[in-house]
Design a protein around this motif. Sequence first.
Motif, PDB file in Angstrom:
ATOM      1  N   HIS A  51       0.902  -1.153   0.000  1.00 27.14           N
ATOM      2  CA  HIS A  51       0.000   0.000   0.000  1.00 27.14           C
ATOM      3  C   HIS A  51       0.942   1.204   0.000  1.00 27.14           C
ATOM      4  N   MET A  54       0.400   4.609   1.996  1.00 29.91           N
ATOM      5  CA  MET A  54       0.468   4.383   3.433  1.00 29.91           C
ATOM      6  C   MET A  54       1.877   3.986   3.868  1.00 29.91           C
ATOM      7  N   GLU A  58       4.162   5.705   6.763  1.00 32.16           N
ATOM      8  CA  GLU A  58       4.720   4.954   7.889  1.00 32.16           C
ATOM      9  C   GLU A  58       6.247   5.029   7.903  1.00 32.16           C
ATOM     10  N   LYS A  61       7.384   8.378   9.221  1.00 29.16           N
ATOM     11  CA  LYS A  61       7.275   8.408  10.692  1.00 29.16           C
ATOM     12  C   LYS A  61       8.470   7.724  11.334  1.00 29.16           C
ATOM     13  N   PRO A 119       3.148  -1.282   5.337  1.00 32.32           N
ATOM     14  CA  PRO A 119       2.343  -2.251   4.577  1.00 32.32           C
ATOM     15  C   PRO A 119       2.992  -2.675   3.260  1.00 32.32           C
ATOM     16  N   TRP A 121       4.119  -6.501   1.431  1.00 32.21           N
ATOM     17  CA  TRP A 121       3.954  -7.944   1.583  1.00 32.21           C
ATOM     18  C   TRP A 121       4.770  -8.682   0.536  1.00 32.21           C
TER      19      TRP A 121
ATOM     20  N   ARG D  61      -5.192  -5.871  10.456  1.00 32.54           N
ATOM     21  CA  ARG D  61      -5.499  -4.526  10.944  1.00 32.54           C
ATOM     22  C   ARG D  61      -6.266  -3.768   9.874  1.00 32.54           C
ATOM     23  N   ALA D  63      -6.818   0.133   8.150  1.00 30.37           N
ATOM     24  CA  ALA D  63      -6.292   1.491   8.070  1.00 30.37           C
ATOM     25  C   ALA D  63      -7.375   2.387   7.482  1.00 30.37           C
ATOM     26  N   TYR D  68      -3.425   3.443  10.743  1.00 30.79           N
ATOM     27  CA  TYR D  68      -3.997   2.305  11.462  1.00 30.79           C
ATOM     28  C   TYR D  68      -5.119   2.802  12.351  1.00 30.79           C
ATOM     29  N   ALA D  82      -8.512   0.383   4.280  1.00 26.78           N
ATOM     30  CA  ALA D  82      -7.622  -0.659   3.758  1.00 26.78           C
ATOM     31  C   ALA D  82      -7.454  -1.778   4.759  1.00 26.78           C
ATOM     32  N   LEU D  83      -7.490  -3.003   4.249  1.00 21.98           N
ATOM     33  CA  LEU D  83      -7.209  -4.164   5.086  1.00 21.98           C
ATOM     34  C   LEU D  83      -5.700  -4.416   5.069  1.00 21.98           C
ATOM     35  N   ILE D  84      -5.103  -4.494   6.255  1.00 22.33           N
ATOM     36  CA  ILE D  84      -3.653  -4.671   6.358  1.00 22.33           C
ATOM     37  C   ILE D  84      -3.366  -5.987   7.065  1.00 22.33           C
ATOM     38  N   PRO D  85      -3.228  -7.071   6.304  1.00 22.77           N
ATOM     39  CA  PRO D  85      -2.825  -8.335   6.941  1.00 22.77           C
ATOM     40  C   PRO D  85      -1.361  -8.208   7.421  1.00 22.77           C
TER      41      PRO D  85
END
Lengths: 127, 127, 90, 90
Positions: A51, A54, A58, A61, A119, A121, D61, D63, D68, D82-85
């Motif tokens: 993502h 996002m 992150e 931060k 995020p 993966w 989680r 977002a 989050y 958003a789905l955050i696995p």
Amino acid sequence: MKTQIEFTHTPIAVPPPQFVSKEIGAVVEFSGLVRELENGQKIPGLHYEAHEAMARKELEKIFHELAGQHPCEEIYFSHRLGFVPIGEVSLLIRIAARHRQAALTLMAELIDRPKADVPVWKSAAVK
Amino acid sequence: MKTQIEFTHTPIAVPPPQFVSKEIGAVVEFSGLVRELENGQKIPGLHYEAHEAMARKELEKIFHELAGQHPCEEIYFSHRLGFVPIGEVSLLIRIAARHRQAALTLMAELIDRPKADVPVWKSAAVK
Amino acid sequence: MWFVYFVVFIQTGMKITILTFAQTRTQLGFSEKNLDCEPTETPRQIFQRIAPQFDPGKSVRVAVDQEYADWDKPVGNATELALIPPVSGG
Amino acid sequence: MWFVYFVVFIQTGMKITILTFAQTRTQLGFSEKNLDCEPTETPRQIFQRIAPQFDPGKSVRVAVDQEYADWDKPVGNATELALIPPVSGG
């Protein structure tokens, strides 16, 4: 502190350092490469997705939090997305700092941290 | 483990990685640069000298001792000698390992260690 | 009797190379010198002989054939003696 | 009376973008979807509505607008969910 974050679907090309200060005494570069064996299984490569928007937030931060403890001048972060074949770089981080210890410690903490909150993966890829 | 040690009077050119194994998962590269201020004084650069043959021996000892604790596949070490101007690299170390933690920890210990036993000296240079 | 002379003969007339670096080069005024010495001489004795004014103090180490060595142990068949002031590489 | 209707009007008809990643994309069968929702709806309620079979469990989680967020806090004026696995980058 200057930060640069990139996500790319093509091989990571390391930009030549363009340091803002004559006081940079250390540059640490970390490359994470895709290995042939993932959990004991031979794989053709890994697949990455993120993502992006996002992940950038992150990462910023984390960069600013860690740089508060280990001051540095520049962080360059590049993460590859999509299929990455064995032996190619999936993650490259470069840190430029005045002091060696700050650069190395910041790098070590950065390598551990992104796993939890950023995020991105990976999955074993079938090409 | 493959080790390569170089001392050079010309700018350090990083050789492209030629990894021996498809199982290398991390490459960490450290560059030490000459800063403009040395103990608060503006300098044109630094001058380095070494007992090369002995430095090689001591480095090999350190590499093998540390790699015993933090296994790695390859260490490349290059130290510049003679006059090194501000902003240029005086020391470059690259470590390739299967695991990130081993590569980073080995690098951190390597950066601290050479100061004590490896016969290399620096002095503020008048060009 | 001839045997004793023979032993003395092969153990004398040794050549050793002295290397100095950084501040020890400045203090001794040379970076490299070839020298005759005896296998029974220690590094401390050799430097007292060639540079009586030089005091290694506690910080200057000596390396015999590229290994850190004892200032007071005879050099034996060594071919190189190097003064190693505190290092500061990188 | 018209005032009450007006408030209801501006707070409904909201559009939100749903994003899924990794295993949640497989589980839900889409990677991106635009959806009407109410500001009072929570992420949990929205996903129960559009994918009743989906159970985020403890590891996935959520977002809201790229931060989050709490599964049970209303989404308000958010535009993205958003789905955050569990992540595994690098």
